[in-house]
Design a protein around this motif. Structure first.
Motif, PDB file in Angstrom:
ATOM      1  N   PHE A  40       0.833  -1.209   0.000  1.00  0.00           N
ATOM      2  CA  PHE A  40       0.000   0.000   0.000  1.00  0.00           C
ATOM      3  C   PHE A  40       0.870   1.262   0.000  1.00  0.00           C
ATOM      4  O   PHE A  40       0.508   2.266  -0.594  1.00  0.00           O
ATOM      5  N   GLU A  41       2.010   1.185   0.695  1.00  0.00           N
ATOM      6  CA  GLU A  41       2.914   2.341   0.740  1.00  0.00           C
ATOM      7  C   GLU A  41       3.467   2.656  -0.639  1.00  0.00           C
ATOM      8  O   GLU A  41       3.546   3.810  -1.046  1.00  0.00           O
ATOM      9  N   TYR A  42       3.885   1.617  -1.362  1.00  0.00           N
ATOM     10  CA  TYR A  42       4.444   1.830  -2.700  1.00  0.00           C
ATOM     11  C   TYR A  42       3.457   2.557  -3.612  1.00  0.00           C
ATOM     12  O   TYR A  42       3.823   3.454  -4.355  1.00  0.00           O
ATOM     13  N   LEU A  43       2.191   2.142  -3.543  1.00  0.00           N
ATOM     14  CA  LEU A  43       1.183   2.749  -4.418  1.00  0.00           C
ATOM     15  C   LEU A  43       0.565   4.008  -3.805  1.00  0.00           C
ATOM     16  O   LEU A  43      -0.312   4.627  -4.400  1.00  0.00           O
ATOM     17  N   ASN A  44       1.039   4.361  -2.613  1.00  0.00           N
ATOM     18  CA  ASN A  44       0.574   5.573  -1.928  1.00  0.00           C
ATOM     19  C   ASN A  44      -0.952   5.560  -1.769  1.00  0.00           C
ATOM     20  O   ASN A  44      -1.641   6.523  -2.082  1.00  0.00           O
ATOM     21  N   LEU A  45      -1.462   4.424  -1.276  1.00  0.00           N
ATOM     22  CA  LEU A  45      -2.902   4.224  -1.130  1.00  0.00           C
ATOM     23  C   LEU A  45      -3.273   3.957   0.322  1.00  0.00           C
ATOM     24  O   LEU A  45      -2.489   3.365   1.058  1.00  0.00           O
ATOM     25  N   ASP A  52     -10.106  -1.591  -7.719  1.00  0.00           N
ATOM     26  CA  ASP A  52     -10.178  -0.609  -8.803  1.00  0.00           C
ATOM     27  C   ASP A  52      -9.218   0.561  -8.531  1.00  0.00           C
ATOM     28  O   ASP A  52      -8.520   1.032  -9.435  1.00  0.00           O
ATOM     29  N   ASP A  53      -9.167   0.995  -7.260  1.00  0.00           N
ATOM     30  CA  ASP A  53      -8.224   2.062  -6.864  1.00  0.00           C
ATOM     31  C   ASP A  53      -6.794   1.629  -7.148  1.00  0.00           C
ATOM     32  O   ASP A  53      -5.967   2.415  -7.608  1.00  0.00           O
ATOM     33  N   VAL A  54      -6.506   0.358  -6.832  1.00  0.00           N
ATOM     34  CA  VAL A  54      -5.159  -0.189  -7.025  1.00  0.00           C
ATOM     35  C   VAL A  54      -4.771  -0.124  -8.507  1.00  0.00           C
ATOM     36  O   VAL A  54      -3.694   0.350  -8.864  1.00  0.00           O
ATOM     37  N   LYS A  55      -5.689  -0.564  -9.376  1.00  0.00           N
ATOM     38  CA  LYS A  55      -5.413  -0.564 -10.824  1.00  0.00           C
ATOM     39  C   LYS A  55      -5.189   0.848 -11.348  1.00  0.00           C
ATOM     40  O   LYS A  55      -4.241   1.111 -12.093  1.00  0.00           O
ATOM     41  N   LEU A  89      -1.275  -6.774  -4.346  1.00  0.00           N
ATOM     42  CA  LEU A  89      -2.610  -6.324  -3.930  1.00  0.00           C
ATOM     43  C   LEU A  89      -3.720  -6.876  -4.817  1.00  0.00           C
ATOM     44  O   LEU A  89      -4.887  -6.817  -4.455  1.00  0.00           O
ATOM     45  N   SER A  90      -3.361  -7.403  -5.978  1.00  0.00           N
ATOM     46  CA  SER A  90      -4.360  -8.026  -6.853  1.00  0.00           C
ATOM     47  C   SER A  90      -4.540  -9.501  -6.497  1.00  0.00           C
ATOM     48  O   SER A  90      -5.496 -10.146  -6.935  1.00  0.00           O
ATOM     49  N   ASP A  91      -3.606 -10.020  -5.697  1.00  0.00           N
ATOM     50  CA  ASP A  91      -3.673 -11.409  -5.255  1.00  0.00           C
ATOM     51  C   ASP A  91      -4.450 -11.447  -3.931  1.00  0.00           C
ATOM     52  O   ASP A  91      -4.012 -10.875  -2.937  1.00  0.00           O
ATOM     53  N   GLU A  92      -5.600 -12.097  -3.949  1.00  0.00           N
ATOM     54  CA  GLU A  92      -6.500 -12.073  -2.787  1.00  0.00           C
ATOM     55  C   GLU A  92      -5.826 -12.541  -1.499  1.00  0.00           C
ATOM     56  O   GLU A  92      -5.987 -11.937  -0.437  1.00  0.00           O
ATOM     57  N   GLN A  93      -5.037 -13.618  -1.617  1.00  0.00           N
ATOM     58  CA  GLN A  93      -4.384 -14.176  -0.429  1.00  0.00           C
ATOM     59  C   GLN A  93      -3.357 -13.194   0.164  1.00  0.00           C
ATOM     60  O   GLN A  93      -3.315 -12.974   1.371  1.00  0.00           O
ATOM     61  N   GLU A  94      -2.553 -12.601  -0.714  1.00  0.00           N
ATOM     62  CA  GLU A  94      -1.522 -11.649  -0.274  1.00  0.00           C
ATOM     63  C   GLU A  94      -2.160 -10.402   0.344  1.00  0.00           C
ATOM     64  O   GLU A  94      -1.725  -9.898   1.375  1.00  0.00           O
ATOM     65  N   ARG A  95      -3.197  -9.927  -0.315  1.00  0.00           N
ATOM     66  CA  ARG A  95      -3.905  -8.726   0.164  1.00  0.00           C
ATOM     67  C   ARG A  95      -4.524  -8.990   1.536  1.00  0.00           C
ATOM     68  O   ARG A  95      -4.426  -8.166   2.446  1.00  0.00           O
ATOM     69  N   ASP A  96      -5.169 -10.173   1.680  1.00  0.00           N
ATOM     70  CA  ASP A  96      -5.770 -10.535   2.967  1.00  0.00           C
ATOM     71  C   ASP A  96      -4.719 -10.622   4.065  1.00  0.00           C
ATOM     72  O   ASP A  96      -4.966 -10.233   5.205  1.00  0.00           O
ATOM     73  N   TYR A  97      -3.542 -11.137   3.714  1.00  0.00           N
ATOM     74  CA  TYR A  97      -2.455 -11.253   4.691  1.00  0.00           C
ATOM     75  C   TYR A  97      -2.074  -9.869   5.215  1.00  0.00           C
ATOM     76  O   TYR A  97      -1.988  -9.651   6.426  1.00  0.00           O
ATOM     77  N   VAL A  98      -1.867  -8.918   4.297  1.00  0.00           N
ATOM     78  CA  VAL A  98      -1.481  -7.559   4.716  1.00  0.00           C
ATOM     79  C   VAL A  98      -2.603  -6.934   5.544  1.00  0.00           C
ATOM     80  O   VAL A  98      -2.352  -6.340   6.596  1.00  0.00           O
ATOM     81  N   LEU A  99      -3.853  -7.098   5.088  1.00  0.00           N
ATOM     82  CA  LEU A  99      -4.978  -6.479   5.802  1.00  0.00           C
ATOM     83  C   LEU A  99      -5.207  -7.095   7.184  1.00  0.00           C
ATOM     84  O   LEU A  99      -5.665  -6.420   8.102  1.00  0.00           O
ATOM     85  N   THR A 100      -4.842  -8.359   7.350  1.00  0.00           N
ATOM     86  CA  THR A 100      -4.922  -8.998   8.670  1.00  0.00           C
ATOM     87  C   THR A 100      -3.956  -8.298   9.627  1.00  0.00           C
ATOM     88  O   THR A 100      -4.284  -8.034  10.786  1.00  0.00           O
ATOM     89  N   GLN A 101      -2.758  -7.981   9.119  1.00  0.00           N
ATOM     90  CA  GLN A 101      -1.768  -7.287   9.955  1.00  0.00           C
ATOM     91  C   GLN A 101      -2.222  -5.842  10.248  1.00  0.00           C
ATOM     92  O   GLN A 101      -1.990  -5.315  11.328  1.00  0.00           O
TER      93      GLN A 101
END
Length: 210
Positions: A40-45, A52-55, A89-101
């Motif tokens: 999220f930091e890299y994409l400044n989001l 959609d925001d990510v894309k 962030l487009s990979d559901e598993q990876e995104r969920d992992y970050v959001l869990t943290q």
């Protein structure tokens, strides 16, 4: 739908044709100074950004630092970092992992704040806290967002360290199972674990910068 996307692209390209070299260089510097484990930091989001925001943000930023358009010597590196962040962030598993943290970080900050409010808050604030209005307002503040960003860094670092330690154990055990090192009297002993840092100075938590 396709037409509006093509229009968006054209608008973006026209806009970035006018972006100065300094702005491009600044964006490369921002990307390269990001915390490596947080896409999220890299994409400044913000953490609640949609797919959609990510894309959209990826398209915008990648045009800005594209090595063909940006003369910065590390433009290619920044461009690659954005691509990796978008992929994660487009990979559901990876995104969920970050959001869990992220949620764990929020809970920690909320618990800490509750303690502080109990100590020194006026009864008016307490009643607002009960309704949740004051807290929602606070969590949108710049102060909270900054604290959250730092807490997420801390938690992601701890998780990464645990993961690496686990990997070291697994590969160390695999090597042992393959070779079976013998001790003094012919008994087999598992190898000692080696860490990169004998003083364990970075095991507990990341070194604070600045």
């Amino acid at each position: 739908m396709g037409d509006s996307s093509a229009e968006d692209d054209l608008l973006l390209k026209n806009f970035f044709a006018e972006v100065s070299e300094v702005e491009r260089d600044n964006e490369v510097a921002r990307i390269l100074s990001c915390f490596k484990l947080n896409p999220f930091e890299y994409l400044n989001l913000p953490f609640d950004a949609s797919l959609d925001d990510v894309k959209k943000q990826y398209r915008k930023l990648s045009l800005m630092v594209h090595p063909d358009k940006c003369k910065h010597p590390q433009a290619k590196e920044a461009f690659g970092a954005l691509a990796k962040a978008q992929q994660l962030l487009s990979d559901e598993q990876e995104r969920d992992y970050v959001l869990t943290q992220v949620n764990a970080a929020k809970e920690e900050l909320r618990a800490k704040r509750k303690k502080q409010l109990k100590k020194d808050a006026a009864s008016k604030i307490k009643s607002l806290v009960d309704e949740g209005k004051y807290e929602q307002q606070y969590e949108r503040s710049e102060e909270f967002q900054q604290q959250l960003k730092l807490k997420v860094r801390e938690i992601l670092t701890e998780q990464e360290w645990r993961r690496r330690k686990m990997q070291m154990r697994v590969s160390s055990w695999r090597d042992f199972m393959k070779t079976g090192k013998k001790g003094k009297k012919g008994e087999i002993r598992p190898p000692k674990l080696k860490t990169e840092d004998p003083n364990k100075s970075y095991v507990q938590r990341p070194v604070k910068r600045g």
